[in-house]
Every structure is written in structure tokens, then in C-alpha cells.
Design an enzyme around this catalytic site. Sequence first.
Site: not given
Ligand code: NAP
Length: 457
Positions: A384
Site C-alpha cells: 500500500d
Molecule cells: P501492506 O500493504 O500490508 O503489504 C504487505 C505486503 O507484504 C503484502 O502485499 C504481502 O504480499 C507481502 N508479504 C507478506 N508476508 C511476506 C513475506 N513473508 N515475505 C515477503 N512479502 C510478504 O504493507 P505496507 O505497504 O507496509 O502498508 C501498511 C498498511 O497498513 C497500509 O495500508 C497502512 O495504511 C496500514 N496501517 C498502518 C499503520 C501503522 O501505524 N503502520 C496504521 C494504520 C494503518 P504477498 O502476500 O504476495 O507476499
Amino acid sequence: MIFGQYFLEATYLIASCLFVMGLKSLSHPDTARRGMIMAAAGMAAALVGTLFHPEIHNYIWIVVGLIVGSSIGIPMAMVPMTAMPQRTALSHAFGALAASMVGLAEYVIHGAGLGPVKMGALGLEVMLGSLTVTGSLIAAGKLQEVIRGTPIMFKGQHYVNLALFLGMITCFVLWMINPASGIYFYTLVGLAFLFGVMLVIPIGSADMPVVMSLLNSYAGLSSAATGFVLGNNVLIIAGTLDGFSGFILSILMCRAMNRSITNVLFGGFGAVVATDTAAGGTMREVTLDDVAVQLAYANQVVFVPGYGMATAQAQHACRELGDLLEERGVSVKYGIHPVAGRMPGHMNVLLAEANVPYSSLYEMEQINPELSTTDVAVVIGANDVVNPDARDNPKSPIAGMPIIEVDRAKSVVVLKRGKGKGFSGLENPLFFKSVTGMLYGDAKSSLSNLVQAVQKV
Ligand code: NAP
């Protein structure tokens, strides 16, 4: 007796100073660890001081509480880093339950004799405390996936919530007018428990960290109100610090996602299925050796970690690859998105654990201008936070969320296991761009294999 009272006040003063200094230190990664130690020492000082409270005549129940609390708390602290958000939600639920129970006990003991000011504080304490208990339990359940993570919504939900809220306020006012009527007080508690559930079920798991930070704020304000009821200064100070820092953190997280608090609380984000996106076509798969050559001959490489790095525990392998490339004269930087992962500072904590120097970490605003001159951007389990739809597609549910613009780099390599979506559940057009190569596999093994492959180049 007098000594006990002075000792109590002195420890509370020391504890309050340690909480303030700890919180200040948490604002920078270099001093964050010290900040945690100071805050824990403050809590220990407050606990020790309380044991000298003149109204304590029997330590049996305190010892029992200590044993029960420690036997729950110690295993809870051992959970893996990825389970930390749900663990924190449970801690909030326990803290709020404690505040609510103190409020209930005070009312049972003193009844209408508390006086209007203390009663107002007590009403606020049990109302905020009770809704935080159930709200936090639902948040923990959603994050642990024992409850469906997507928003649970039904027709007229906002009206039901509004009716519950107005019901609580009415009970509060009627109880203040007629303090001896326990029925209003206990109905207020019951409605608050229900309101906590109703408030959190329509919110998707992706927004749960914001909700938790908001509930943390309520639990803090509830504790501050407890402090007023009990005449306890350290509770007033710590509760207020907790209440306002939680609220500020919620606002900062919302800003990083370009969302408003109202949108998070009432938007049902995550229920929407995006239909209009530039994502389509085929993803280009690349081999380990191709990537190793690209990295070894690059001038600048930027790593962009996300939630997948946390689940794979790939931070050490990532640092190993970074060190190896630096030894070869490549400039290596780490681009950190403020909401990458599942909690604020998630990536910073993991990379610090792997001893990546803080000077190599670049915030989103710092790294974005550098990406057009970057040879290879390596996306490690992020989705994301690098989705160009947020920037280019006004119809996307995440439109306007600032992203790390890896698609501006000369080449992008995405490390992920397969075609899994990010937490928002949206497709990502980055993976279909001609500049992007997909290296499939668990992030930790891909990075470890890349270390070996680069050594052979
Ligand atoms: P993400 O959008 O959740 O994507 C994570 C990706 O990691 C997935 O597409 C997955 O694809 C891949 N993945 C999972 N396990 C894996 C592994 N063992 N090895 C390799 N790849 C792996 O992560 P992000 O880009 O960090 O975004 C964070 C999300 O959380 C955002 O939507 C954000 O708004 C939300 N959020 C975060 C917070 C905060 O405080 N950090 C707070 C509120 C909301 P595969 O399944 O194909 O591997």
C-alpha cells in the site's frame, strides 16, 4: 505515618518527572530506548510509593494482584513483534477495566456522598473506561483475526450509535441530578460497554492502529478522571499525558494516510472494493542473478520495507545485503513510510534491532526527491505504501495518501511471496509497470539468497 505520606508524595513526583522525560525521549529513535526505561522506572516508582499509602492496612490482596498480573503480563510481553498491536489493545482493555472497576467501587462505597465534582469525574471515568474495555477487546480480536477484520456494517448503524451515545449522556445527566439513583449509573456503564463494541465493529483492521491510539487516549483520560476521584496526583498527570499523546498520535497517523478521524471512525474503510485502477496486464518476474547484477553495479540503492519484512523477520538479512553493497561502494539508503507495517515506527524498530544506523534511514519526504536518481529501489514486503494509485487515481479508496514514489526510480525490484494484496485489499499498478521486476519468495530467504548472489558477481 507522616514519613509514609512524604515518601508517597516524593515517589509520585519522581514518577511524574520520569513519565514526562520518558515521553520526550520517545520522540527520537536515538533516545527512544532510554525513554522506555525512564517510563518503566517511573511506573515502578509509582507502584512502590503506592505501597506506602496510609489507607493500605492489608497487603494480601495486593500480593495476589501482583502474582495474577505478573503471570498474565510476562507471557503477554513475549509475543512476536508482529502481534504487538493486538497485545497493546489487550493492555488498553485491562487498564481501562481497572479504571472502570475503581469507579464502580468508589460509587458502591461512597454513593451520593461523593459530591458533584467527584461524581462528574467518576461518571466520565466509568463511561470512557467501559467503552474502552469492549472497544479494545474488539480491536484485539480483529487484529488477531478471531473476529472478521473487514468492517461489520448494517443499515442504520450510525443512528444506532447516535442513539447509544445520546442514551449515555442522558443517563449521565439524570444520575448527576439524582445521585442516589443507581439505575442511571449502572445503565450508563452497560450502554458504554455496548457503545465500545458498536464503535469499533464497523472499522476495518487496517485502521485499527488509529482506533487503538484513540482508545488509548480514552483510557488515559479515564485514568486522569480516576485521579480526580481518588485525589491521586500521579494518576492525573500520567492519565493526562496518556490521553493527549494518544490523541495527537491518532491525528498524526490519520495525516500520514491522508484521512480524517471522522473518516476512520465512520468511513467503513476496507469495505470498499476498488474497481477503477490502472493495475492490469502481466507482472514481469526477475531472477535472483539479474537482481544481484543490478544491485552490485548500482550507484544508489534504496530499500523500502513494509509489513512483509516484519512477517518474514527479514531485517537482519536486509542489513547484511545493505552492508555488502556499501562495501562495494554502492550508496545504500532506507526509505521509511510513516504507516509502513502495522504500527507507528514499526520499520524503525525492526531496522534498529538489526543495527542499521539511524543516519541511513530517510523519511518519506526526504527519500522521494532522491528516487529519480536512484538506480534500484528494492521494495521489501511493502504494498500500500508504494501504490501509485494513491497519487494518480482520484477514484482509489486510498487517493491522496502520500506514498514512497519508488516508480520514479530507474528500476524497481519487488520482494513478495506471490500476488497477495496489501492491507487495504487493493490491487497495486506498480507491480505491472515496465520498470518493475517481481522477485517472488519469502523476503528473508530472497534477501539471504541475494547476499550470496551479490558475493559471486
Ligand atoms: P501492506 O500493504 O500490508 O503489504 C504487505 C505486503 O507484504 C503484502 O502485499 C504481502 O504480499 C507481502 N508479504 C507478506 N508476508 C511476506 C513475506 N513473508 N515475505 C515477503 N512479502 C510478504 O504493507 P505496507 O505497504 O507496509 O502498508 C501498511 C498498511 O497498513 C497500509 O495500508 C497502512 O495504511 C496500514 N496501517 C498502518 C499503520 C501503522 O501505524 N503502520 C496504521 C494504520 C494503518 P504477498 O502476500 O504476495 O507476499
